[in-house]
Write a protein that holds these residues in place. Structure first.
Motif, PDB file in Angstrom:
ATOM      1  N   HIS A 122       0.828  -1.218   0.000  1.00 14.73           N
ATOM      2  CA  HIS A 122       0.000   0.000   0.000  1.00 14.73           C
ATOM      3  C   HIS A 122       0.853   1.255   0.000  1.00 14.73           C
ATOM      4  CE1 HIS A 122      -3.254  -2.769   0.743  1.00 14.73           C
ATOM      5  NE2 HIS A 122      -2.605  -3.244   1.791  1.00 14.73           N
ATOM      6  N   GLY A 123       1.878   1.286  -0.819  1.00 15.18           N
ATOM      7  CA  GLY A 123       2.812   2.411  -0.838  1.00 15.18           C
ATOM      8  C   GLY A 123       2.151   3.749  -1.143  1.00 15.18           C
ATOM      9  N   VAL A 124       1.182   3.750  -2.048  1.00 17.54           N
ATOM     10  CA  VAL A 124       0.528   5.012  -2.424  1.00 17.54           C
ATOM     11  C   VAL A 124      -0.326   5.495  -1.245  1.00 17.54           C
ATOM     12  CG1 VAL A 124      -1.023   6.131  -4.074  1.00 17.54           C
ATOM     13  CG2 VAL A 124       0.523   4.292  -4.832  1.00 17.54           C
ATOM     14  N   ARG A 125      -1.122   4.591  -0.697  1.00 18.56           N
ATOM     15  CA  ARG A 125      -2.004   4.936   0.427  1.00 18.56           C
ATOM     16  C   ARG A 125      -1.176   5.415   1.622  1.00 18.56           C
ATOM     17  NH1 ARG A 125      -5.138  -0.115   2.637  1.00 18.56           N
ATOM     18  NH2 ARG A 125      -5.633  -0.232   0.425  1.00 18.56           N
ATOM     19  N   ASP A 126      -0.056   4.737   1.884  1.00 19.22           N
ATOM     20  CA  ASP A 126       0.759   5.076   3.057  1.00 19.22           C
ATOM     21  C   ASP A 126       1.397   6.453   2.916  1.00 19.22           C
ATOM     22  OD1 ASP A 126       0.055   2.585   3.970  1.00 19.22           O
ATOM     23  OD2 ASP A 126       1.951   1.618   3.428  1.00 19.22           O
ATOM     24  N   ALA A 127       1.859   6.780   1.688  1.00 18.23           N
ATOM     25  CA  ALA A 127       2.480   8.106   1.480  1.00 18.23           C
ATOM     26  C   ALA A 127       1.438   9.199   1.685  1.00 18.23           C
ATOM     27  CB  ALA A 127       3.068   8.174   0.076  1.00 18.23           C
ATOM     28  N   LEU A 128       0.242   8.955   1.158  1.00 15.04           N
ATOM     29  CA  LEU A 128      -0.852   9.930   1.285  1.00 15.04           C
ATOM     30  C   LEU A 128      -1.220  10.109   2.760  1.00 15.04           C
ATOM     31  CD1 LEU A 128      -2.504  11.515  -0.788  1.00 15.04           C
ATOM     32  CD2 LEU A 128      -4.135   9.632  -0.836  1.00 15.04           C
ATOM     33  N   TYR A 130       0.525   9.586   5.297  1.00  9.60           N
ATOM     34  CA  TYR A 130       1.622  10.158   6.086  1.00  9.60           C
ATOM     35  C   TYR A 130       1.695  11.674   5.919  1.00  9.60           C
ATOM     36  CZ  TYR A 130       6.225  10.376   8.309  1.00  9.60           C
ATOM     37  OH  TYR A 130       7.270  10.665   9.168  1.00  9.60           O
ATOM     38  N   GLY A 131       1.123  12.149   4.777  1.00  8.53           N
ATOM     39  CA  GLY A 131       1.193  13.579   4.493  1.00  8.53           C
ATOM     40  C   GLY A 131       2.451  13.945   3.736  1.00  8.53           C
ATOM     41  N   ALA A 132       3.015  12.980   3.019  1.00  9.88           N
ATOM     42  CA  ALA A 132       4.207  13.272   2.206  1.00  9.88           C
ATOM     43  C   ALA A 132       3.857  14.315   1.150  1.00  9.88           C
ATOM     44  CB  ALA A 132       4.693  11.992   1.527  1.00  9.88           C
ATOM     45  N   LYS A 133       4.807  15.223   0.878  1.00  4.98           N
ATOM     46  CA  LYS A 133       4.555  16.276  -0.132  1.00  4.98           C
ATOM     47  C   LYS A 133       5.009  15.819  -1.521  1.00  4.98           C
ATOM     48  CE  LYS A 133       2.882  19.046   2.865  1.00  4.98           C
ATOM     49  NZ  LYS A 133       1.383  19.111   2.919  1.00  4.98           N
ATOM     50  N   GLU A 158       4.649  14.853  -7.310  1.00  7.24           N
ATOM     51  CA  GLU A 158       4.174  15.691  -6.209  1.00  7.24           C
ATOM     52  C   GLU A 158       2.811  15.173  -5.727  1.00  7.24           C
ATOM     53  OE1 GLU A 158       1.463  18.919  -8.562  1.00  7.24           O
ATOM     54  OE2 GLU A 158       3.210  19.679  -7.477  1.00  7.24           O
ATOM     55  N   VAL A 159       2.577  15.341  -4.453  1.00  8.33           N
ATOM     56  CA  VAL A 159       1.276  14.984  -3.874  1.00  8.33           C
ATOM     57  C   VAL A 159       0.452  16.263  -3.809  1.00  8.33           C
ATOM     58  CG1 VAL A 159       0.085  13.988  -1.899  1.00  8.33           C
ATOM     59  CG2 VAL A 159       2.383  13.183  -2.505  1.00  8.33           C
ATOM     60  N   ARG A 160      -0.776  16.195  -4.316  1.00  6.01           N
ATOM     61  CA  ARG A 160      -1.628  17.390  -4.312  1.00  6.01           C
ATOM     62  C   ARG A 160      -2.638  17.286  -3.173  1.00  6.01           C
ATOM     63  NH1 ARG A 160      -2.564  17.208 -10.808  1.00  6.01           N
ATOM     64  NH2 ARG A 160      -0.409  17.736 -11.399  1.00  6.01           N
ATOM     65  N   ASP A 161      -3.043  18.440  -2.642  1.00  6.71           N
ATOM     66  CA  ASP A 161      -3.969  18.473  -1.500  1.00  6.71           C
ATOM     67  C   ASP A 161      -5.238  17.677  -1.786  1.00  6.71           C
ATOM     68  OD1 ASP A 161      -3.139  21.914  -0.602  1.00  6.71           O
ATOM     69  OD2 ASP A 161      -2.101  19.991  -0.316  1.00  6.71           O
ATOM     70  N   GLU A 162      -5.696  17.762  -3.032  1.00  2.00           N
ATOM     71  CA  GLU A 162      -6.995  17.136  -3.352  1.00  2.00           C
ATOM     72  C   GLU A 162      -6.853  15.652  -3.711  1.00  2.00           C
ATOM     73  OE1 GLU A 162      -5.460  19.389  -5.106  1.00  2.00           O
ATOM     74  OE2 GLU A 162      -5.396  18.822  -7.236  1.00  2.00           O
ATOM     75  N   LEU A 168      -3.718   9.858  -7.028  1.00  7.12           N
ATOM     76  CA  LEU A 168      -2.262   9.908  -6.852  1.00  7.12           C
ATOM     77  C   LEU A 168      -1.612   8.714  -7.547  1.00  7.12           C
ATOM     78  CD1 LEU A 168       0.333  11.026  -5.699  1.00  7.12           C
ATOM     79  CD2 LEU A 168      -0.241   9.969  -3.487  1.00  7.12           C
ATOM     80  N   HIS A 169      -2.224   7.525  -7.408  1.00  5.08           N
ATOM     81  CA  HIS A 169      -1.625   6.341  -8.022  1.00  5.08           C
ATOM     82  C   HIS A 169      -1.602   6.485  -9.540  1.00  5.08           C
ATOM     83  CE1 HIS A 169      -0.983   1.708  -7.584  1.00  5.08           C
ATOM     84  NE2 HIS A 169      -0.067   2.283  -8.309  1.00  5.08           N
TER      85      HIS A 169
END
Ligand code: GRF
Length: 202
Positions: A122-128, A130-133, A158-162, A168-169
């Motif tokens: 669950h790498g994508v879910r975990d980064a999200l 965690y609040g990774a930027k 980059e991770v976007r707020d929305e 993201l994936h």
């Protein structure tokens, strides 16, 4: 060079490799996909392989008495195609000793996070969560850990707020598909050495 690709899902990374080889030609790209394997039936990844006229095989863990028997059966199925390189493109099983004994050092995986951050399923879910930027994707050789092998290349996203997990994936996969196509081609054309945690592509 002969590639066997392992999938467990939609197979868009597989499709990116198929499209590149089709466009560039196997000769120029340096590799051809000779078979596609999966751990389950009925996935789009297998349909993509069939549409491309490729041999496919499925080895399901639950069809074997032990995990080790499954691992040996998967290794046998892959070995039958005499691959130079095995690519895990969204293959969601951890291979064991037998598989690594035969393909370690020429088994590449793509992971949708910047390892060593956020390994696992669950790498994508975990980064999200965690609040990774920034996050991204990693192409690495598989070793006997989970997403711990020597890193070949990484791409930043980059991770976007929305963002939610799927948005993201999808954005990661756009980078990941290009990275995988580029790395597999270079490994196949140039040859490489693994020196500890360093990968040297000639
Ligand atoms: C990829 O992001 C891969 O890194 C992850 O699962 C996804 C598979 O996507 N393990 P696809 O099956 O190649 O479309």
């Amino acid at each position: 060079k002969r590639l066997v690709v392992l999938v467990s899902g939609s197979g868009t990374n597989l499709q990116a490799l198929l499209d590149e080889i089709d466009a560039a030609g196997a000769q120029a790209y340096g590799a051809e996909i000779v078979a596609v394997g999966a751990d389950r039936e009925g996935i789009e990844g297998l349909a993509r392989a069939e549409r491309a006229g490729l041999p496919t095989f499925v080895r399901k863990v639950r069809d074997y008495g032990t995990r080790e028997e499954w691992d040996a059966a998967l290794a046998e199925a892959v070995a039958a195609f005499e691959p130079d390189l095995v690519v895990s493109a969204g293959f969601m099983k951890i291979v064991g000793k037998e598989f690594l004994a035969r393909f370690g050092g020429r088994f590449v995986n793509t992971h949708p996070a910047l390892l060593p951050s956020f390994p696992g399923a669950h790498g994508v879910r975990d980064a999200l969560a965690y609040g990774a930027k920034v996050t991204g994707c990693t192409v690495h050789f598989v070793d006997d850990g989970v997403d711990t092998g020597p890193i070949i290349a990484q791409g930043v996203v980059e991770v976007r707020d929305e963002d939610d997990e799927s948005a993201l994936h999808e954005r990661i996969k756009e980078v990941e598909r290009r990275l995988l196509v580029e790395v597999v081609g270079r490994l196949a054309r140039n040859g490489y050495r693994i020196e500890g945690r360093k990968v040297v592509i000639q």
